[in-house]
Design an enzyme around this catalytic site. Structure first.
Site, PDB file in Angstrom:
ATOM      1  N   HIS A   1       5.423  18.620  -4.819  1.00 53.56           N
ATOM      2  CA  HIS A   1       4.403  17.890  -3.815  1.00 53.56           C
ATOM      3  C   HIS A   1       4.451  18.411  -2.448  1.00 53.56           C
ATOM      4  CE1 HIS A   1       2.037  14.014  -3.319  1.00 53.56           C
ATOM      5  NE2 HIS A   1       2.329  14.166  -1.916  1.00 53.56           N
TER       6      HIS A   1
ATOM      7  N   CYS B   1       0.089  10.674   4.747  1.00 52.54           N
ATOM      8  CA  CYS B   1       0.754   9.671   4.484  1.00 52.54           C
ATOM      9  C   CYS B   1       0.708   8.478   5.744  1.00 52.54           C
ATOM     10  CB  CYS B   1       2.246   9.845   4.128  1.00 52.54           C
ATOM     11  SG  CYS B   1       2.993   8.377   3.776  1.00 52.54           S
TER      12      CYS B   1
HETATM   13  P1  HMG Z   1       6.428  -6.342   2.103  1.00 54.16           P
HETATM   14  O1  HMG Z   1       5.857  -6.899   3.289  1.00 54.16           O
HETATM   15  O2  HMG Z   1       7.952  -6.113   2.136  1.00 54.16           O
HETATM   16  O3  HMG Z   1       6.258  -7.343   0.823  1.00 54.16           O
HETATM   17  O4  HMG Z   1       5.972  -5.164   1.410  1.00 54.16           O
HETATM   18  P2  HMG Z   1       6.954  -8.620   0.176  1.00 54.16           P
HETATM   19  O5  HMG Z   1       7.828  -8.002  -1.126  1.00 54.16           O
HETATM   20  O6  HMG Z   1       7.885  -9.339   0.976  1.00 54.16           O
HETATM   21  O7  HMG Z   1       5.884  -9.573  -0.276  1.00 54.16           O
HETATM   22  C1  HMG Z   1       5.139 -10.170   0.851  1.00 54.16           C
HETATM   23  C2  HMG Z   1       3.749 -10.386  -0.030  1.00 54.16           C
HETATM   24  O8  HMG Z   1       3.053  -9.283  -0.275  1.00 54.16           O
HETATM   25  C3  HMG Z   1       3.869 -11.108  -1.038  1.00 54.16           C
HETATM   26  O9  HMG Z   1       2.679 -12.182  -1.073  1.00 54.16           O
HETATM   27  C4  HMG Z   1       3.423 -10.438  -2.289  1.00 54.16           C
HETATM   28  O10 HMG Z   1       2.981 -11.061  -3.463  1.00 54.16           O
HETATM   29  C5  HMG Z   1       2.630  -9.452  -1.508  1.00 54.16           C
HETATM   30  P3  HMG Z   1       2.787 -13.779  -0.559  1.00 54.16           P
HETATM   31  O11 HMG Z   1       3.617 -14.166  -1.314  1.00 54.16           O
HETATM   32  O12 HMG Z   1       2.953 -13.641   1.174  1.00 54.16           O
HETATM   33  O13 HMG Z   1       1.457 -14.208  -0.356  1.00 54.16           O
HETATM   34  N1  HMG Z   1       2.738  -8.219  -2.466  1.00 54.16           N
HETATM   35  C6  HMG Z   1       1.746  -7.547  -3.012  1.00 54.16           C
HETATM   36  N2  HMG Z   1       0.637  -7.580  -3.142  1.00 54.16           N
HETATM   37  C7  HMG Z   1      -0.083  -6.692  -3.855  1.00 54.16           C
HETATM   38  N3  HMG Z   1       0.407  -5.684  -4.474  1.00 54.16           N
HETATM   39  C8  HMG Z   1       1.360  -5.566  -4.181  1.00 54.16           C
HETATM   40  C9  HMG Z   1       2.379  -6.274  -3.399  1.00 54.16           C
HETATM   41  N4  HMG Z   1       3.847  -6.394  -3.429  1.00 54.16           N
HETATM   42  C10 HMG Z   1       3.965  -7.578  -2.682  1.00 54.16           C
HETATM   43  N5  HMG Z   1       2.318  -4.431  -4.947  1.00 54.16           N
HETATM   44  C11 HMG Z   1       5.526  -3.402  -0.097  1.00 54.16           C
HETATM   45  C12 HMG Z   1       6.533  -4.251   0.324  1.00 54.16           C
HETATM   46  C13 HMG Z   1       6.246  -2.513  -0.866  1.00 54.16           C
HETATM   47  C14 HMG Z   1       4.455  -4.136  -0.933  1.00 54.16           C
HETATM   48  C15 HMG Z   1       4.675  -2.490   1.028  1.00 54.16           C
HETATM   49  O14 HMG Z   1       5.632  -1.838   1.732  1.00 54.16           O
HETATM   50  C16 HMG Z   1       3.503  -1.631   0.483  1.00 54.16           C
HETATM   51  O15 HMG Z   1       2.694  -1.860  -0.155  1.00 54.16           O
HETATM   52  N6  HMG Z   1       4.022  -0.367   0.776  1.00 54.16           N
HETATM   53  C17 HMG Z   1       3.196   0.474   0.163  1.00 54.16           C
HETATM   54  C18 HMG Z   1       3.214   1.882   1.319  1.00 54.16           C
HETATM   55  C19 HMG Z   1       2.419   3.097   0.552  1.00 54.16           C
HETATM   56  O16 HMG Z   1       1.527   3.062  -0.121  1.00 54.16           O
HETATM   57  N7  HMG Z   1       2.552   4.119   1.160  1.00 54.16           N
HETATM   58  C20 HMG Z   1       1.754   5.607   0.976  1.00 54.16           C
HETATM   59  C21 HMG Z   1       2.438   5.848  -0.615  1.00 54.16           C
HETATM   60  S1  HMG Z   1       3.790   6.838  -0.388  1.00 54.16           S
HETATM   61  C22 HMG Z   1       3.139   8.558  -0.235  1.00 54.16           C
HETATM   62  O17 HMG Z   1       2.219   8.648   0.076  1.00 54.16           O
HETATM   63  C23 HMG Z   1       4.199   9.543  -0.477  1.00 54.16           C
HETATM   64  C24 HMG Z   1       4.067  10.451  -1.508  1.00 54.16           C
HETATM   65  O18 HMG Z   1       2.443  11.066  -1.506  1.00 54.16           O
HETATM   66  C25 HMG Z   1       4.915  11.718  -1.551  1.00 54.16           C
HETATM   67  C26 HMG Z   1       5.003  12.284  -0.565  1.00 54.16           C
HETATM   68  O19 HMG Z   1       4.351  12.915   0.238  1.00 54.16           O
HETATM   69  O20 HMG Z   1       6.242  12.570  -0.095  1.00 54.16           O
HETATM   70  C27 HMG Z   1       3.852   9.744  -2.703  1.00 54.16           C
HETATM   71 MG    MG Z   2       2.167  12.826  -0.318  1.00 51.62          MG
END
Ligand code: HMG
Ligand code: MG
Length: 312
Positions: free
Chosen positions: A219, A252
């Site tokens: 990737h 990202c």
């Molecule tokens: P957090 O704030 O630490 O979450 O985020 P938490 O676990 O403390 O929960 C807080 C609240 O979020 C709770 O709700 C949970 O229910 C809710 P409340 O009780 O306060 O009402 N919650 C969610 N709601 C919907 N869907 C969920 C979810 N999880 C918790 N799945 C978390 C932690 C992982 C959720 C956050 O950091 C996050 O969503 N991160 C995503 C980041 C992301 O998508 N980055 C881009 C993708 S990676 C990338 O692009 C790289 C890649 O392409 C490869 C490369 O290039 O290297 C793949």
């Molecule tokens: Mg990527």
């Protein structure tokens, strides 16, 4: 002068005969766009990608909508495309994400780990080991439902906060994901700093540590223009799964120095020239990226899209 629409085919014997392209434009591409694309446009994008012959199209992410607002419509989008005859993997960061995906009948998910502490914190708000601890039951649960699991590892080559990333650090995370039961890995060069020798060293080290090449995808982001050279190095090593994004969309949101992924059209041009099958119709794919670029109101960064769509 008439533009040449296809490369001349000159096969190379030591390369794989077929490559599976894992298309990430709708997820990795659109997650980083300043403007949020309407759900129906995303669905049409995915339909057109499928129509151009791509068979694995990463559709969206079931992440927290506040963290990635561009993909907050995952629940609305997935049912619009779920009947397409292609694989539609989605990203899930935790059990909540997996539950949301399973409720919609998703058959392929990806967890996404980091090779570095800094990015684990920035992307998942957890330490590296905490994030692996969260993934373990997610992978187990997905496998118990016969759902295919991909394990991404970000920052495999370099990290914007930590600099060059030691290979042993990457191998540790890869092995942890394989031990959990992931079906395949995707080695992410999130900020595009890899070079071909580094790619081959990492692949060799992974093989030595028992991770087979058949389980590894690559990737590459194209920040330093190395994505295609790195891909060729991976193909020479026997890799047959390559991630790319239509038109070179991407980046990202939690690594500002990440630019677009390797453009699918640039990849297909090279693979066609090498006589490697992909099943992709380059003309249709290019037309799709031109169509998407109009929706995003900016030209595609892909060199191949620009060359093929150039009007004399
Ligand atoms: P957090 O704030 O630490 O979450 O985020 P938490 O676990 O403390 O929960 C807080 C609240 O979020 C709770 O709700 C949970 O229910 C809710 P409340 O009780 O306060 O009402 N919650 C969610 N709601 C919907 N869907 C969920 C979810 N999880 C918790 N799945 C978390 C932690 C992982 C959720 C956050 O950091 C996050 O969503 N991160 C995503 C980041 C992301 O998508 N980055 C881009 C993708 S990676 C990338 O692009 C790289 C890649 O392409 C490869 C490369 O290039 O290297 C793949
Ligand atoms: Mg990527």
């Amino acid at each position: 002068m008439t533009a040449q629409k296809l490369p001349m085919v000159v096969p190379s014997e030591d390369l794989p005969p077929r490559v599976r392209i894992h298309e990430v434009g709708a997820r990795d591409g659109l997650q980083n766009e300043g403007r949020t694309v309407p759900t129906e446009v995303k669905a049409e994008f995915i339909r057109r990608l499928a129509d151009s012959g791509l068979t694995t199209i990463e559709a969206t992410s079931f992440v927290h909508p506040k963290w990635v607002p561009q993909l907050a419509d995952a629940e609305q989008l997935f049912p619009l495309v779920s009947e397409l005859p292609v694989e539609l993997p989605v990203l899930v960061p935790n059990q909540r994400g997996l539950d949301r995906a399973l409720a919609l009948g998703v058959r392929r998910v990806a967890v996404f780990a980091s090779a570095t502490e800094s990015f684990a914190k920035a992307n998942l708000n957890r330490t590296l080991d905490e994030s692996l601890g969260i993934f373990e039951p997610v992978v187990e649960h997905a496998k118990s439902r016969k759902v295919h699991v991909r394990g991404y590892v970000s920052m495999c080559f370099g990290d914007p906060w930590e600099g060059a990333v030691p290979i042993h650090q990457v191998v540790r995370v890869c092995k942890a994901l394989m031990d959990m039961g992931c079906d395949e890995l995707s080695l992410g060069d999130t900020i595009g700093v890899a070079t071909p020798g580094h790619v081959q060293d990492l692949l060799s080290e992974l093989n030595e540590e028992g991770v087979p090449t058949s389980a590894i995808g690559v990737h590459f982001h194209d920040t330093y223009g190395q994505a295609l050279a790195n891909t060729l190095a991976a193909l020479q090593h026997g890799v047959t799964t390559v991630d790319a994004s239509a038109g070179g969309l991407g980046g990202c949101p939690y690594a500002k120095s990440a630019t677009g992924n390797l453009a699918t059209e640039d990849l297909v041009w090279m693979l066609q020239g090498l006589g490697i099958e992909t099943g992709v119709d380059l003309g249709r794919l290019t037309a799709t990226s031109v169509w998407m670029a109009a929706h995003l109101d900016r030209p595609s960064p892909s060199r191949t899209v620009r060359a093929l769509s150039h009007k004399e």
